[in-house]
Design a protein around this motif. Structure first.
Motif, PDB file in Angstrom:
ATOM      1  N   PRO A 184      -2.046  19.202   7.124  1.00 38.26           N
ATOM      2  CA  PRO A 184      -1.545  18.404   6.016  1.00 38.26           C
ATOM      3  C   PRO A 184      -2.683  17.721   5.246  1.00 38.26           C
ATOM      4  N   LEU A 185      -3.680  18.479   4.828  1.00 36.11           N
ATOM      5  CA  LEU A 185      -4.871  17.870   4.220  1.00 36.11           C
ATOM      6  C   LEU A 185      -4.786  17.739   2.708  1.00 36.11           C
ATOM      7  N   GLU A 186      -3.706  18.204   2.099  1.00 42.48           N
ATOM      8  CA  GLU A 186      -3.506  18.044   0.651  1.00 42.48           C
ATOM      9  C   GLU A 186      -2.659  16.796   0.448  1.00 42.48           C
ATOM     10  N   ALA A 187      -3.257  15.733  -0.070  1.00 40.62           N
ATOM     11  CA  ALA A 187      -2.504  14.484  -0.222  1.00 40.62           C
ATOM     12  C   ALA A 187      -1.286  14.688  -1.117  1.00 40.62           C
ATOM     13  N   CYS A 188      -1.498  15.322  -2.271  1.00 40.22           N
ATOM     14  CA  CYS A 188      -0.361  15.617  -3.150  1.00 40.22           C
ATOM     15  C   CYS A 188      -0.523  16.997  -3.779  1.00 40.22           C
ATOM     16  N   GLY A 189      -1.600  17.214  -4.566  1.00 40.04           N
ATOM     17  CA  GLY A 189      -1.815  18.514  -5.178  1.00 40.04           C
ATOM     18  C   GLY A 189      -1.011  18.698  -6.447  1.00 40.04           C
ATOM     19  N   THR A 190      -1.378  18.004  -7.521  1.00 40.63           N
ATOM     20  CA  THR A 190      -0.533  17.974  -8.718  1.00 40.63           C
ATOM     21  C   THR A 190      -0.683  19.189  -9.630  1.00 40.63           C
ATOM     22  N   SER A 191      -1.654  20.075  -9.388  1.00 40.87           N
ATOM     23  CA  SER A 191      -1.815  21.210 -10.303  1.00 40.87           C
ATOM     24  C   SER A 191      -0.550  22.060 -10.346  1.00 40.87           C
ATOM     25  N   GLY A 192       0.109  22.239  -9.190  1.00 43.39           N
ATOM     26  CA  GLY A 192       1.344  23.020  -9.175  1.00 43.39           C
ATOM     27  C   GLY A 192       2.458  22.378  -9.968  1.00 43.39           C
ATOM     28  N   MET A 193       2.430  21.043 -10.090  1.00 45.28           N
ATOM     29  CA  MET A 193       3.420  20.351 -10.916  1.00 45.28           C
ATOM     30  C   MET A 193       3.236  20.714 -12.396  1.00 45.28           C
ATOM     31  N   ALA A 197       0.845  -1.185   0.000  1.00 50.27           N
ATOM     32  CA  ALA A 197       0.000   0.000   0.000  1.00 50.27           C
ATOM     33  C   ALA A 197       0.882   1.237   0.000  1.00 50.27           C
ATOM     34  N   ASN A 198       0.336   2.332  -0.525  1.00 50.21           N
ATOM     35  CA  ASN A 198       1.121   3.574  -0.558  1.00 50.21           C
ATOM     36  C   ASN A 198       0.230   4.797  -0.524  1.00 50.21           C
ATOM     37  N   GLY A 199       0.793   5.874   0.018  1.00 49.74           N
ATOM     38  CA  GLY A 199       0.232   7.208  -0.129  1.00 49.74           C
ATOM     39  C   GLY A 199       0.844   7.874  -1.340  1.00 49.74           C
ATOM     40  N   VAL A 200       0.475   9.149  -1.592  1.00 48.41           N
ATOM     41  CA  VAL A 200       0.835   9.764  -2.868  1.00 48.41           C
ATOM     42  C   VAL A 200       1.787  10.955  -2.728  1.00 48.41           C
ATOM     43  N   SER A 201       2.416  11.106  -1.572  1.00 53.16           N
ATOM     44  CA  SER A 201       3.549  11.999  -1.385  1.00 53.16           C
ATOM     45  C   SER A 201       4.233  11.547  -0.114  1.00 53.16           C
ATOM     46  N   LEU A 202       5.445  12.021   0.108  1.00 52.28           N
ATOM     47  CA  LEU A 202       6.170  11.599   1.298  1.00 52.28           C
ATOM     48  C   LEU A 202       5.402  11.992   2.566  1.00 52.28           C
ATOM     49  N   LEU A 203       4.902  13.223   2.596  1.00 48.85           N
ATOM     50  CA  LEU A 203       4.129  13.683   3.752  1.00 48.85           C
ATOM     51  C   LEU A 203       2.838  12.884   3.897  1.00 48.85           C
ATOM     52  N   HIS A 204       2.147  12.647   2.784  1.00 51.46           N
ATOM     53  CA  HIS A 204       0.886  11.910   2.844  1.00 51.46           C
ATOM     54  C   HIS A 204       1.103  10.463   3.278  1.00 51.46           C
ATOM     55  N   ILE A 246       2.740   1.207   5.033  1.00 52.00           N
ATOM     56  CA  ILE A 246       2.223   2.029   3.939  1.00 52.00           C
ATOM     57  C   ILE A 246       3.376   2.922   3.496  1.00 52.00           C
ATOM     58  N   THR A 247       3.847   2.731   2.298  1.00 53.11           N
ATOM     59  CA  THR A 247       4.946   3.534   1.785  1.00 53.11           C
ATOM     60  C   THR A 247       4.382   4.722   1.016  1.00 53.11           C
ATOM     61  N   SER A 248       5.173   5.364   0.206  1.00 48.81           N
ATOM     62  CA  SER A 248       4.652   6.463  -0.601  1.00 48.81           C
ATOM     63  C   SER A 248       5.331   6.480  -1.962  1.00 48.81           C
ATOM     64  N   VAL A 249       4.553   6.800  -2.971  1.00 47.51           N
ATOM     65  CA  VAL A 249       5.068   7.115  -4.300  1.00 47.51           C
ATOM     66  C   VAL A 249       4.468   8.466  -4.658  1.00 47.51           C
ATOM     67  N   THR A 250       5.303   9.474  -4.735  1.00 54.34           N
ATOM     68  CA  THR A 250       4.794  10.819  -4.982  1.00 54.34           C
ATOM     69  C   THR A 250       4.247  10.914  -6.399  1.00 54.34           C
ATOM     70  N   ASN A 251       3.049  11.470  -6.503  1.00 56.15           N
ATOM     71  CA  ASN A 251       2.402  11.598  -7.810  1.00 56.15           C
ATOM     72  C   ASN A 251       3.269  12.378  -8.786  1.00 56.15           C
ATOM     73  N   GLY A 252       2.958  12.210 -10.050  1.00 60.11           N
ATOM     74  CA  GLY A 252       3.569  12.995 -11.110  1.00 60.11           C
ATOM     75  C   GLY A 252       2.512  13.343 -12.130  1.00 60.11           C
ATOM     76  N   VAL A 253       2.876  14.153 -13.104  1.00 53.55           N
ATOM     77  CA  VAL A 253       1.929  14.577 -14.128  1.00 53.55           C
ATOM     78  C   VAL A 253       2.493  14.240 -15.510  1.00 53.55           C
ATOM     79  N   HIS A 254       1.589  13.987 -16.452  1.00 52.71           N
ATOM     80  CA  HIS A 254       1.995  13.557 -17.792  1.00 52.71           C
ATOM     81  C   HIS A 254       2.374  14.784 -18.615  1.00 52.71           C
ATOM     82  N   ALA A 255       3.667  15.030 -18.696  1.00 48.02           N
ATOM     83  CA  ALA A 255       4.154  16.265 -19.317  1.00 48.02           C
ATOM     84  C   ALA A 255       3.669  16.461 -20.754  1.00 48.02           C
ATOM     85  N   PRO A 256       3.646  15.434 -21.620  1.00 45.45           N
ATOM     86  CA  PRO A 256       3.166  15.687 -22.987  1.00 45.45           C
ATOM     87  C   PRO A 256       1.728  16.208 -23.037  1.00 45.45           C
ATOM     88  N   THR A 257       0.923  15.898 -22.010  1.00 41.26           N
ATOM     89  CA  THR A 257      -0.443  16.422 -21.951  1.00 41.26           C
ATOM     90  C   THR A 257      -0.468  17.869 -21.485  1.00 41.26           C
TER      91      THR A 257
END
Length: 872
Positions: free
Chosen positions: A605-614, A380-387, A409-420
């Motif tokens: 810490p209520l923002e699990a990841c927040g990818t819009s800034g990415m 299992a994982n969360g979607v950022s180190l803090l999350h 529960i580990t974490s894999v920080t989200n990412g965004v699809h750059a070509p999109t």
């Protein structure tokens, strides 16, 4: 007159243009500029009118134009080149095929929503966009993924505003035949279906639609079929709609029906059967029950089937608060399982125990989808180190006796699809430096820690690009503002001011996301006079573009939208701050590149990841954010600014908002606007451009979905596939029997005595102590356990922090009282207050970790109840 029936009439393409149909049906066009350019050249006016949707475009192009194109050699050469490129993309080896080791033959990825393109509106917010980016990145990397979701006939709602700024919802009906979808068909040509049994002998049937996302098939289940009664037809009517039973049926269809759809797809196409099942949030958790039922039908007992299913399952949690998890009444779930309903061969009590909150602080009568997801997944994982840390604390009750940091529960920080998400103009600037192919690989596959080539782009080119993107956003905003105000009832004569709304030379701030209260849409309005001063500053003005939807049932969120809209309607500032309704992918793709600052001010810490800034960062936009989600992990002063938080226990919410709003205004007044408007010797904002350059070169490679999916493959999918292969029927039975034996015997396990060679309470760094421990194992033997020394610095309450764990070795056999002696060295490897303890954990080669069972014995003498992760 109104039509009594609606049909979709498909165009008949001339033979030379037939490849256009294949290109339109593969959603790779949504992130492949050459394909989009080709469709635009078919008929630029129809392309715009169709919302840049190739399927709709081909349905509206006049036959005369198609005939003309069929004779146009230049167009046909372009068509052949783009079609050949797609064929190579679909069939050639990519990153995944070049990896060593036995990776999964296939991975099934389940999510309640997918944001692929505005032309397929099956998403509401970040969870869906993340799922869409996951599929696209998997396609670019060559990962053999199969996506599974639901097809919502109304999608998510369309948002407009009333005259007084109140959010209004509209639910347009989607016709699958007008979407980039194809029905999955049986070998005899009939539509493929899956079915679920309902109480009272009823049945829920669903058709399976296929969306091709590059190399990745996405299966979408649709309950709007004639065989269903009206109630069942509406199960997939809208995303996150309806009451509890409606949501339960959606999630049963997604999980149980989704597994059946995957099996059907593999049978019909020859696609490899998934070795790993990944559930994106708890909504699809019932997929584990269906897989258990499959194995029970093959002769496994429930306990063994559970172990086999857990081995190959990955669960990702996205919520940082319990209120964000779907929970159902025990009786409701019980009614839909058992002899008269779905999965009749599984005892309904076994089903219920997987999801019940049977731990301290839980609601014992509620069935929790995330709890079931964790109990059915070995990883299992969360979607950022803090999350990840927040999730470990939130679910620690499932692993009693362990500190939160050890919860598996580990974490894999989200990412965004750059070509999109990267604007074509940004891509072209990068391609000019390193070439098109290298630029495409850098954005899609990633792998490097730095994009050093950004350093070679002249400052003036970057600044001109930023102004171009800002100017494009200004035009987009004005067009959307006019449309919004007309919807609100304004006449043309009232809208002249829109021609001067925003300015392409003014510092532009973006804020766009869903509108739950914790994201604090209106924090910027805390001191309106001060905000007005910032907006209207004679030398260093700012302008703000805001967008976002409140959930239809969230009147509090709607009031926040209305408050913001009313402020933005003020004639004094409406040329400097705007609210754009109906935030979605099409708007976002213009908004991120056109902003200079991306604002994010959630309650930490209520923002699990927040990818819009990415997405903004990949376009050279700087972040201004609370240290939450991914920003907490990767923030550097080079990339933007951190809004200080006032999250002490004694700070009430109102005071916290006041403090953080004041910090936001201070940053804008004292640091951000001066840097943007300050000019160096070259006449350019040198210090600002250096931050843009560092954001692109150092932050850019981190935020890629390609990096994220590679991490999933290496850290979760590959180990899950290995565990799946190891869990043959005999191994699964053996593990289930071993766990049952260990749980039954665990009350007899204790730590009786601990002694060391230390004579005093002080020692020197680098010294080693000899540790000797006597433990009782009851009916267990040393092969069933691991005895560990746990050591590290201690705090004022003697709690061990940053613990190191070292296994101790048994010495000889049991004594006359049945006690075993374990010995080992204890290294004093850090200075200051230091402490140690010992503990006994279950140990088995098929466990992912010693914590997995939730069982532990420690020297305190308090026996740990055998109520660990799998409470049966």
């Amino acid at each position: 007159m109104k039509a009594i029936r609606r049909l979709t009439v498909r165009p008949v393409l001339p033979d030379p243009l037939r490849p256009l149909s294949d290109l339109a049906r593969n959603l790779r066009w949504s992130w492949h500029p050459e394909t989009r350019d080709l469709f635009q050249s078919v008929d630029p006016d129809c392309w715009t009118a169709s919302g840049r949707d190739p399927v709709r475009l081909l349905g509206t192009v006049p036959p005369a134009r198609l005939a003309e194109l069929a004779e146009d050699r230049r167009f046909l050469r372009r068509l052949t080149a783009v079609a050949d490129d797609l064929d190579h993309y679909m069939s050639g080896d990519r990153w995944y095929q070049a990896q060593s080791g036995r990776l999964p033959a296939a991975v099934a990825y389940f999510s309640p929503e997918f944001g692929i393109t505005a032309a397929l509106p099956q998403y509401s917010g970040g969870l869906g966009i993340l799922a869409g980016d996951h599929l696209k990145a998997a396609s670019d990397l060559g990962v053999p993924l199969v996506g599974v979701g639901l097809l919502y006939r109304h999608g998510y709602f369309r948002q407009s505003l009333s005259r007084d700024g109140w959010q209004q919802e509209h639910y347009p009906v989607l016709d699958p035949h007008e979407l980039p979808l194809a029905p999955l068909k049986e070998t005899d040509g009939t539509p493929a279906h899956v079915a679920l049994a309902l109480p009272g002998g009823r049945e829920l049937r669903a058709r399976v639609w296929l969306a091709q996302v590059g190399r990745v098939p996405l299966l979408l289940l649709d309950s709007d079929v004639e065989e269903n009664d009206p109630g069942e037809r509406g199960v997939t009517d809208r995303l996150y709609g309806g009451g509890s039973e409606h949501r339960l049926l959606q999630e049963m269809l997604l999980g149980i029906g989704g597994v059946r759809a995957v099996r059907t797809y593999c049978r019909l196409t020859g696609h490899a059967a998934p070795e790993v099942f990944h559930t994106n949030e708890g909504h699809a958790g019932f997929l584990g029950l269906e897989r258990i039922a499959e194995l029970c039908d093959e002769g496994l007992e429930f306990g063994a089937a559970l172990e086999a299913v857990r081995a190959g399952t990955v669960f990702t949690t996205h919520t940082p608060v319990p209120a964000g998890i779907d929970r159902f009444d025990r009786e409701l779930v019980g009614r839909h399982f058992g002899p008269d309903s779905e999965l009749p061969r599984i005892d309904v009590e076994r089903v219920l125990r997987l999801g019940m909150e049977t731990y301290p602080g839980g609601e014992p009568n509620l069935f929790n989808m995330a709890v079931m997801g964790l109990r059915l997944a070995q990883r299992a994982n969360g979607v950022s180190l803090l999350h990840g840390g927040v999730s470990r604390g939130m679910f620690a009750g499932l692993w009693p006796g362990f500190d939160a940091e050890e919860v598996p529960i580990t974490s894999v920080t989200n990412g965004v699809h750059a070509p999109t998400w990267v604007a074509p103009e940004v891509f072209r600037l990068g391609a000019r430096q390193i070439g098109v192919q290298r630029a495409e690989d850098a954005l899609a596959v990633g792998g490097s820690d730095r994009w050093d080539s950004v350093a070679d782009i002249p400052d003036r080119d970057i600044w001109e690009l930023r102004r171009t993107l800002r100017a494009q956003l200004v035009e987009e905003v004005r067009e959307r503002l006019r449309a919004s105000w007309r919807q609100r009832g304004a006449g043309t004569a009232e809208l002249g001011w829109i021609d001067d709304a925003l300015d392409p030379d003014v510092l532009t701030i973006g804020f766009a996301r869903r509108v739950p209260s914790y994201k604090r849409l209106t924090l910027m309005l805390r001191d309106r006079d001060r905000l007005m001063e910032l907006l209207l500053h004679p030398e260093r003005p700012i302008q703000i573009v805001v967008a976002g939807k409140a959930h239809p049932a969230d009147d509090g969120g709607k009031r926040l939208v209305q408050e913001l809209v009313r402020f933005a309607d003020d004639p004094r500032v409406r040329h400097r701050i705007v609210f754009l309704p109906d935030y979605g992918m099409a708007m976002a793709q213009k908004l991120y590149p056109g902003c200079d600052i991306w604002l994010n001010n959630p309650l930490r810490p209520l923002e699990a990841c927040g990818t819009s800034g990415m997405k903004a960062a990949l376009n050279g936009c700087l972040n201004l954010s609370v240290l939450d989600g991914w920003w907490d992990e990767w923030y550097q002063p080079d990339f933007g600014w951190a809004i200080p938080t006032a999250d002490g226990a004694g700070t009430d919410p109102d005071r916290r908002d006041a403090i953080e709003a004041n910090a936001l205004y201070d940053l804008l007044e004292q640091r951000i606007t001066p840097r943007f408007y300050e000019r160096g010797a070259s006449g350019l904002p040198d210090r600002w451009l250096e931050m843009v350059r560092r954001t692109l070169s150092l932050l850019g490679p981190k935020v890629l979905a390609g990096r994220m999916v590679r991490e999933y493959v290496e850290r979760l999918y590959a180990p899950a596939a290995e565990a799946h292969r190891a869990m043959d029927p005999d191994s699964a039975r053996g593990l289930a029997e071993w766990k049952a034996r260990v749980r039954a015997a665990w009350p007899g396990v204790s730590v009786d005595h601990v002694e060391t060679s230390a004579a005093t309470a002080a020692a020197e760094l680098g010294a080693t102590l000899a540790l000797r421990v006597r433990v009782r194992l009851g009916d267990l033997v040393p092969e069933d356990v691991e005895v560990q020394a746990v050591s590290g610095r201690v705090d004022s309450e003697d709690r061990i922090t940053d613990a190191a764990k070292v296994p101790l070795k048994p010495v000889g056999g049991p004594d006359l009282e049945g006690r075993w002696v374990y010995e080992g060295p204890l290294a004093l490897d850090r200075t200051g207050p230091f402490g140690y303890t010992v503990r006994v954990l279950p140990a088995h080669r098929l466990l992912a970790s010693g914590v997995e069972t939730g069982l532990v014995a420690v020297p305190s003498g308090d026996l740990v109840e055998a109520a660990g992760l799998l409470m049966r």
